[in-house]
Design an enzyme around this catalytic site. Structure first.
Site, short mmCIF file in Angstrom:
data_model
loop_
_atom_site.label_atom_id
_atom_site.label_comp_id
_atom_site.label_asym_id
_atom_site.label_seq_id
_atom_site.Cartn_x
_atom_site.Cartn_y
_atom_site.Cartn_z
N CYS A 398 0.84 -1.20 0.00
CA CYS A 398 0.00 0.00 0.00
C CYS A 398 0.88 1.27 0.00
O CYS A 398 1.46 1.62 -1.03
CB CYS A 398 -0.97 -0.04 1.17
SG CYS A 398 -2.34 1.13 1.01
N HIS A 525 -3.46 -5.34 0.18
CA HIS A 525 -2.89 -5.84 1.45
C HIS A 525 -2.94 -7.37 1.47
O HIS A 525 -3.91 -7.96 1.95
CB HIS A 525 -3.69 -5.28 2.64
CG HIS A 525 -3.50 -3.83 2.89
ND1 HIS A 525 -2.61 -3.34 3.81
CD2 HIS A 525 -4.09 -2.75 2.32
CE1 HIS A 525 -2.65 -2.02 3.82
NE2 HIS A 525 -3.54 -1.63 2.93
N GLU A 527 -1.54 -9.41 3.34
CA GLU A 527 -1.47 -10.00 4.69
C GLU A 527 -2.84 -10.40 5.22
O GLU A 527 -2.94 -11.31 6.06
CB GLU A 527 -0.81 -9.02 5.66
CG GLU A 527 -1.59 -7.76 5.99
CD GLU A 527 -1.31 -6.59 5.07
OE1 GLU A 527 -1.55 -5.43 5.48
OE2 GLU A 527 -0.86 -6.83 3.93
#
Length: 556
Positions: A398, A525, A527
């Site tokens: 990001c 993102h 994750e």
């Protein structure tokens, strides 16, 4: 529907989220389908506008919900995909009731906390618990509800009352209450103290809820005498007093519960013993024990702006952990405050500046996570430059991707004042700009949020290979600035590969450097979708590159 309610007492931060997730894991291991609900008593509508310093990271769901980080624990532990409605806040409840009142749905009645707010809470819980979250048809067998805060907080009173009414309406065999409490040991005396838990349970009982189980947090295993005392004064059978003492890693918590036969007692309370099987936690046991026995470390430099509270980057830390375990490594995360790398820091805090650069230069890989605001940006740019010039594996997420583009524009294109309009509204070379569809007047839920498709235009790109030679990926987003599409041609001509774009083909999603072992920036993102047994491909590639094993991985 069977409900398991997890409440907390004495102090906050005891690990109710991990406890609730672990209970779900054990019940799933018994062959049951589990869903989860997190109740946050704060007045915010969602977690989107809350500072990471105050509340930890904002977890983003597929549907764009900005929710409490505990929902990330639920998704990782239970391997489910939750919705924004699985996170209930006081703000959401009051807003829904006030909207009904404005439309006249209450037919002129005086709108009150009881029954209107409590009814809204019950209706929300009962409707959301029916939504399947595991990809299968039909509703789950058990809904695990975590009530945030501690018992006795004025904010949680309406929820306590609603849950008391819910327990009464669904019946005893469909409701199980587990109260998480602290058993401290005073340094001078060295004795396990039960009085805080006694007071907490007394408070809970005064509000109309009686716990069926106590989940006691302690540094060391509970003594039998402590259990007997808790049982006597809290009116909970000794067999139902569960001890969650400190363990090497949180994956041991479901195993702790299994070893204390928590599943058997919970299933008995919920009248599910006839449909459940013996818990199968072999793969979970292997994962927990494997991590304990790892000795080889990989040194990762995390350059961010919220490093004062590691929960600010909880999902990134977990994704690194998942990737490292897949590579038989332990993550050694070195936290670097981005501002400490800046030139100004060399004058004001020379020791911190020297220490930060020493850590950065000794790291095997460098990660710059997401964030907002201009603090520390110059330090992040320097970290990206160091990684690019010295061929150190770099992953920018990001903001980390935008930083890489800014650094490339300044260093390679020679645009010294290249910047994001977030940090410099008057920059003559805006390589990162505010998204056209964004709102400049409202903060909550105005970003580009949730699962979006990214088309990988080059199948020979590193990103495509890591995801399994695919032409697109679906990942979760949370941003309001983007790389300026008007500079894309200039960036590519200078050697920055723009390998991923959105459905329009204009918005840049993934960047790479060709002549670098691993230099990847992504606008999304990754994750948020990493799981213990299925690490994010980008994080896996990042760790493999740190150990120079990436090409071996591709060839095998």
């Amino acid at each position: 529907m069977k409900y398991v309610l997890v409440t907390g007492g004495v102090v906050s931060g005891l690990g109710k989220g991990v406890t609730a997730s672990s209970i779900g894991v054990v019940l799933e291991a018994c062959g049951l389908r589990v869903t989860s609900i997190k109740i946050d008593p704060y007045l915010n509508t969602d977690a989107g506008t809350m500072s990471p310093f105050e509340h930890g990271e904002v977890f983003v769901l597929d549907d764009g919900g900005e929710v409490d980080l505990d929902l990330g624990n639920y998704e990782r532990f239970l391997d489910v995909t939750l919705t924004k409605d699985n996170n209930i806040t006081t703000g959401k409840i009051y807003q829904s009731v006030l909207d009904k009142e404005r439309k006249g749905d209450y037919l002129g009645k005086t709108v009150q906390v009881v029954p209107h707010i409590t009814d809204a809470i019950k209706d929300w819980i009962e409707s959301v618990s029916l939504i399947p979250v595991d990809g299968k048809e039909g509703q789950a067998d058990v809904c695990v509800i975590e009530l945030g805060g501690t018992v006795g907080d004025i904010e949680s009173m309406p929820f306590i009352e609603a849950l008391r009414q819910l327990s009464f309406s669904v019946g005893q065999e469909n409701f199980c209450l587990i109260h998480v409490s602290l058993i401290p040991v005073l340094g001078v005396v060295g004795e396990q103290k039960t009085k805080p838990t006694q007071h907490s349970v007394r408070e809970l009982r005064a509000l109309g809820l009686t716990p069926h189980f106590l989940a006691c947090r302690s540094a060391q295993p509970l003594l039998e005498a402590t259990k007997a005392k808790l049982s006597q004064f809290c009116h909970v059978p000794a067999a139902n007093i569960l001890n969650i003492h400190d363990v090497p890693n949180i994956w041991h918590v479901p195993l702790l519960l299994r070893n204390q036969n928590a599943h058997h007692s919970i299933l008995k309370q919920l009248n599910l013993t006839s449909v459940a099987t013996a818990p199968d936690l072999d793969s979970w046991t292997k994962m927990a024990e494997t991590f304990d026995n790892l000795t080889d470390h990989v040194k990762i430099a995390m350059v961010g702006k919220y490093i004062g509270l590691t929960d600010s980057y909880l999902s990134v830390v977990k994704a690194l952990l998942h990737a490292c375990i897949a590579c038989s490594l332990k993550p050694q995360i070195e936290w670097i405050a981005a501002s400490d790398l800046e030139d100004e820091s060399e004058k004001s805090t020379p020791e911190a500046h020297a220490a930060a650069w020493k850590i950065l230069k000794s790291a095997e890989c460098i990660l710059v996570p997401g964030g907002f605001g201009d603090r520390g940006v110059s330090g992040m740019v320097l970290a990206a430059k160091y990684a690019r010039e010295n061929k150190v594996p770099y992953l920018g997420i990001c903001l980390g991707m935008q930083i890489a583009v800014i650094e490339f524009a300044r260093s390679v294109l020679g645009l010294e004042r290249a910047n994001s309009t977030e940090f410099d509204a008057q920059t003559p070379d805006p390589v990162v700009i505010f998204m056209p569809e964004g709102s400049r007047t409202h903060m909550g839920s105005t970003m580009r949020l949730g699962s979006r498709r990214t088309h990988l235009e080059s199948r020979d790109s590193l990103t495509s290979k890591l995801y399994g030679d695919v032409c697109y990926v679906d990942e979760r987003h949370r941003h309001r600035y983007e790389v300026n599409p008007e500079v894309s041609r200039v960036l590519e001509e200078a050697g920055l590969r723009l390998v991923g774009k959105d459905d329009t083909g204009k918005r840049i999603e993934v960047i790479e450097l060709h002549d670098h072992p691993f230099y990847v920036g992504v606008q999304f993102h990754p994750e948020f979708k990493s799981r213990p047994t299925r690490p994010s491909p980008l994080f896996l590639g990042f760790i493999l590159a740190a150990r120079k094993l990436l090409q071996t991985h591709f060839s095998s």
